[in-house]
Design an enzyme around this catalytic site. Structure first.
Site, PDB file in Angstrom:
ATOM      1  N   LYS A  14      16.397  42.628  37.747  1.00 16.06           N
ATOM      2  CA  LYS A  14      17.275  41.887  38.673  1.00 16.06           C
ATOM      3  C   LYS A  14      16.988  40.397  38.535  1.00 16.06           C
ATOM      4  CE  LYS A  14      15.998  41.344  43.104  1.00 16.06           C
ATOM      5  NZ  LYS A  14      15.929  39.954  43.577  1.00 16.06           N
ATOM      6  N   ASN A  15      15.715  40.020  38.666  1.00 17.49           N
ATOM      7  CA  ASN A  15      15.372  38.599  38.655  1.00 17.49           C
ATOM      8  C   ASN A  15      15.517  37.990  37.264  1.00 17.49           C
ATOM      9  OD1 ASN A  15      14.952  38.875  41.348  1.00 17.49           O
ATOM     10  ND2 ASN A  15      12.730  38.957  41.213  1.00 17.49           N
ATOM     11  N   CYS A  43      14.827  33.522  54.894  1.00 23.67           N
ATOM     12  CA  CYS A  43      15.108  34.920  54.563  1.00 23.67           C
ATOM     13  C   CYS A  43      14.342  35.764  55.579  1.00 23.67           C
ATOM     14  CB  CYS A  43      14.665  35.238  53.135  1.00 23.67           C
ATOM     15  SG  CYS A  43      12.904  35.295  52.976  1.00 23.67           S
ATOM     16  N   ARG A 103      12.208  29.548  53.042  1.00 23.34           N
ATOM     17  CA  ARG A 103      12.128  29.552  51.570  1.00 23.34           C
ATOM     18  C   ARG A 103      12.562  28.149  51.117  1.00 23.34           C
ATOM     19  NH1 ARG A 103      12.999  34.821  49.561  1.00 23.34           N
ATOM     20  NH2 ARG A 103      12.640  34.067  47.452  1.00 23.34           N
ATOM     21  N   ASP A 105       6.112  40.647  44.965  1.00 21.93           N
ATOM     22  CA  ASP A 105       7.196  41.635  45.110  1.00 21.93           C
ATOM     23  C   ASP A 105       6.692  43.066  45.028  1.00 21.93           C
ATOM     24  OD1 ASP A 105       9.576  39.618  43.220  1.00 21.93           O
ATOM     25  OD2 ASP A 105       8.818  39.486  45.267  1.00 21.93           O
ATOM     26  N   ARG A 108      20.184  45.970  46.625  1.00 23.14           N
ATOM     27  CA  ARG A 108      20.165  44.642  45.998  1.00 23.14           C
ATOM     28  C   ARG A 108      19.338  44.667  44.715  1.00 23.14           C
ATOM     29  NH1 ARG A 108      18.804  39.648  49.773  1.00 23.14           N
ATOM     30  NH2 ARG A 108      19.035  38.761  47.677  1.00 23.14           N
TER      31      ARG A 108
HETATM   32  C1  EPZ Z   1      11.502  34.352  42.927  1.00 23.98           C
HETATM   33  O1  EPZ Z   1      11.932  33.743  44.114  1.00 23.98           O
HETATM   34  C2  EPZ Z   1      11.958  35.794  43.024  1.00 23.98           C
HETATM   35  N1  EPZ Z   1      13.414  35.828  43.151  1.00 23.98           N
HETATM   36  C3  EPZ Z   1      11.334  36.460  44.231  1.00 23.98           C
HETATM   37  O2  EPZ Z   1      11.718  37.833  44.201  1.00 23.98           O
HETATM   38  C4  EPZ Z   1       9.819  36.373  44.117  1.00 23.98           C
HETATM   39  O3  EPZ Z   1       9.243  36.913  45.284  1.00 23.98           O
HETATM   40  C5  EPZ Z   1       9.385  34.913  43.939  1.00 23.98           C
HETATM   41  O4  EPZ Z   1      10.068  34.321  42.812  1.00 23.98           O
HETATM   42  C6  EPZ Z   1       7.896  34.772  43.708  1.00 23.98           C
HETATM   43  O5  EPZ Z   1       7.541  35.476  42.532  1.00 23.98           O
HETATM   44  C7  EPZ Z   1      14.168  35.688  42.045  1.00 23.98           C
HETATM   45  O6  EPZ Z   1      13.671  35.534  40.939  1.00 23.98           O
HETATM   46  C8  EPZ Z   1      15.651  35.751  42.238  1.00 23.98           C
HETATM   47  P1  EPZ Z   1       9.409  30.729  44.269  1.00 23.98           P
HETATM   48  P2  EPZ Z   1      11.855  32.122  44.255  1.00 23.98           P
HETATM   49  O7  EPZ Z   1      10.220  29.510  44.242  1.00 23.98           O
HETATM   50  O8  EPZ Z   1      12.160  31.477  42.961  1.00 23.98           O
HETATM   51  C9  EPZ Z   1       7.332  28.011  47.441  1.00 23.98           C
HETATM   52  C10 EPZ Z   1      12.570  39.850  45.038  1.00 23.98           C
HETATM   53  O9  EPZ Z   1      12.100  40.628  45.886  1.00 23.98           O
HETATM   54  N2  EPZ Z   1       8.385  27.030  47.119  1.00 23.98           N
HETATM   55  O10 EPZ Z   1       8.638  31.119  43.049  1.00 23.98           O
HETATM   56  O11 EPZ Z   1      12.661  31.726  45.426  1.00 23.98           O
HETATM   57  C11 EPZ Z   1       7.877  29.229  48.163  1.00 23.98           C
HETATM   58  O12 EPZ Z   1       7.957  28.996  49.541  1.00 23.98           O
HETATM   59  C12 EPZ Z   1      12.532  38.358  45.262  1.00 23.98           C
HETATM   60  O13 EPZ Z   1      13.052  40.217  43.945  1.00 23.98           O
HETATM   61  C13 EPZ Z   1       8.322  25.769  47.698  1.00 23.98           C
HETATM   62  O14 EPZ Z   1       7.425  25.460  48.489  1.00 23.98           O
HETATM   63  O15 EPZ Z   1      10.334  31.963  44.612  1.00 23.98           O
HETATM   64  C14 EPZ Z   1       6.859  30.284  47.824  1.00 23.98           C
HETATM   65  O16 EPZ Z   1       5.757  30.169  48.687  1.00 23.98           O
HETATM   66  C15 EPZ Z   1      12.020  38.007  46.660  1.00 23.98           C
HETATM   67  N3  EPZ Z   1       9.291  24.860  47.398  1.00 23.98           N
HETATM   68  C16 EPZ Z   1       6.426  29.902  46.421  1.00 23.98           C
HETATM   69  O17 EPZ Z   1       6.833  28.560  46.215  1.00 23.98           O
HETATM   70  C17 EPZ Z   1      10.298  25.152  46.513  1.00 23.98           C
HETATM   71  O18 EPZ Z   1      11.142  24.265  46.243  1.00 23.98           O
HETATM   72  C18 EPZ Z   1       7.050  30.738  45.341  1.00 23.98           C
HETATM   73  O19 EPZ Z   1       8.442  30.694  45.533  1.00 23.98           O
HETATM   74  C19 EPZ Z   1      10.334  26.433  45.924  1.00 23.98           C
HETATM   75  C20 EPZ Z   1       9.362  27.353  46.239  1.00 23.98           C
END
Ligand code: EPZ
Length: 420
Positions: A22-23, A116, A121, A304, A396
């Protein structure tokens, strides 16, 4: 809204084909904005999130059609540069169109994704990275407006390793003028897969697979056909399902390397696991040993998989501690697991599980994708019937989940639910 009825107690056995990630798909799909043409993305899972991304790209003028697991995207004509709230609110990954729209057209208006089920997020790293490449970013009524005559390569360090921010900034940098150097970039397989696709399209990227990416911007890119990677989170979920039911299951169409940390931890719990090419065989005869995990960025235990591991440790003979170091308070599944009889407490973002308690079926509510997966897993081993409501969350990210589980011997039925 559909619900699942699960009669616990069946041991899983047989083979299950893991779907495309998916991702992975959600990272590759926005890349078609970068170059006009027709694209084919093979091994694309038939999932709600893919339909949501397809509808969003469709609103930009990109016609998407999924035949089986082959996705065709026609990006010859893009007629809009706006990602409206109605799409972005459904799926945070919609935000990934910002970077490519800005890089290709110099203007983009994308709704902020909001929070979310388990909390805020933020997207500050996405915006800071694009600003470093010369974008003018303004926020207006919940929307990000990004403008740049021509993005200019620069250095950018991600304070936090972020999958989405790395994808957005990487897709912007490939068409920027000059060289961009990214440090502390995410190294998740989905990002490596995106970088590989961009290179196939004509981008110049060094350091893929590492957190130090060097991108030399090019003038134009070309459309490609690409193969999506297997879903490492779905694979981890089925490994845990097999172990929890003391089954013998072979997973096909996996990339075992992408889930080596999970395989390692599962072997520590007492599972017997064999890896052979893109197949993973698992068998388990006993209750698992209590093994603590702390989620982290790749190649650590993915956040995840945290909810699914929590369900697994309910069966352990002893106490275990589960820490999610990526997200604070991603524990919405715990009150629902407690309804099944689980003995879990959360203290300072650590779930403390007293394993070995008897689990009995009950009505439980899904709150987000991976929380609902943990409820399904717990239902497989609870006495009696467990009703899991709002399974649209599961749809999803898990393709044909009830069919795959049924084929493995689970007693699971999808029914229309009169309850919300
Ligand atoms: C991706 O989300 C995945 N989604 C998520 O999977 C996954 O949990 C996550 O990466 C972490 O591995 C997709 O790929 C579509 P991040 P993403 O930006 O990109 C902080 C699922 O269940 N952060 O890597 O949104 C954030 O708060 C989903 O399949 C900032 O602070 O995650 C978090 O603590 C859920 N500022 C950490 O980074 C930002 O601008 C990691 O988030 C961006 C992120």
């Amino acid at each position: 809204m559909d619900k699942f009825l699960i009669q616990g107690g069946n041991r899983l056995h047989g083979r299950v084909k893991i779907s495309g990630a998916k991702n992975g798909a959600l990272a590759l799909m926005p890349a078609v904005i970068l170059a006009p043409g027709i694209y084919h993305l093979h091994n694309t899972p038939n999932l709600r999130d893919v339909w949501t991304m397809s509808r969003l790209l469709g609103s930009l003028g990109i016609f998407c059609e999924l035949n089986g697991n082959d996705l065709t995207m026609d990006a010859r004509q893009i007629s809009s540069f706006e990602a409206p709230y109605e799409h972005v609110k459904k799926m945070r990954a919609s935000f990934y169109v910002l970077g490519p729209l800005l890089a290709r057209y110099g203007w983009a208006k994308v709704s902020l994704p909001g929070g979310c089920a388990w909390g805020p997020r933020p997207v500050d790293l996405h915006l800071k990275g694009l600003e470093k490449l010369g974008a003018k970013i303004t926020l207006e009524q919940g929307y990000v407006i990004a403008e740049a005559d021509k993005l200019k390569g620069d250095r950018f360090h991600f304070d936090i390793s972020s999958v989405g921010a790395t994808g957005n900034v990487l897709m912007a940098a490939v068409l920027a003028r000059g060289v961009t150097e990214l440090t502390n970039a995410a190294i998740e397989p989905e990002i490596t897969s995106l970088a590989r696709m961009l290179i196939k399209m004509g981008a110049k990227i060094d350091g893929i697979g590492t957190s130090h990416l060097i991108i030399e911007g090019v003038e134009t890119l070309n459309p490609v056909d690409e193969e999506n990677i297997p879903d490492r989170i779905e694979a981890a979920t089925y490994l845990i399902a097999a172990a929890m039911t003391k089954g013998r299951v072979e997973l096909e169409n996996t990339n075992p390397y992408h889930l080596s940390s999970v395989i390692e931890k599962m072997e520590e719990t007492g599972c017997n696991i064999d890896v052979n090419g893109n197949k993973i065989f698992i068998e388990m005869d006993d209750d698992p040993k209590p093994i603590n995990i702390k989620t982290s960025i790749y190649p650590g235990i993915p956040t995840d998989v945290q909810a699914q591991w929590t369900a697994y440790m309910l069966l352990a003979q002893g106490n275990s501690f589960i820490t999610d170091s990526v997200y604070h308070d991603r524990f919405k599944h715990i009150p629902e697991l407690q309804r099944l009889g689980a003995d879990i407490n959360v203290v300072d973002n650590v779930a403390i599980i007293k394993g070995g308690k008897k689990l009995s079926g009950a009505i439980v509510m899904s709150s987000d994708l991976r929380a609902s997966a943990s409820l399904i897993l717990a239902g497989l081993v609870s006495d009696g019937v467990t009703e899991v409501l709002r399974v649209y969350h599961l749809d999803r990210g898990y393709e044909s989940v009830e069919k795959k589980l049924e084929n493995l011997g689970a007693s699971i039925k999808r029914v229309k639910s009169e309850m919300i």
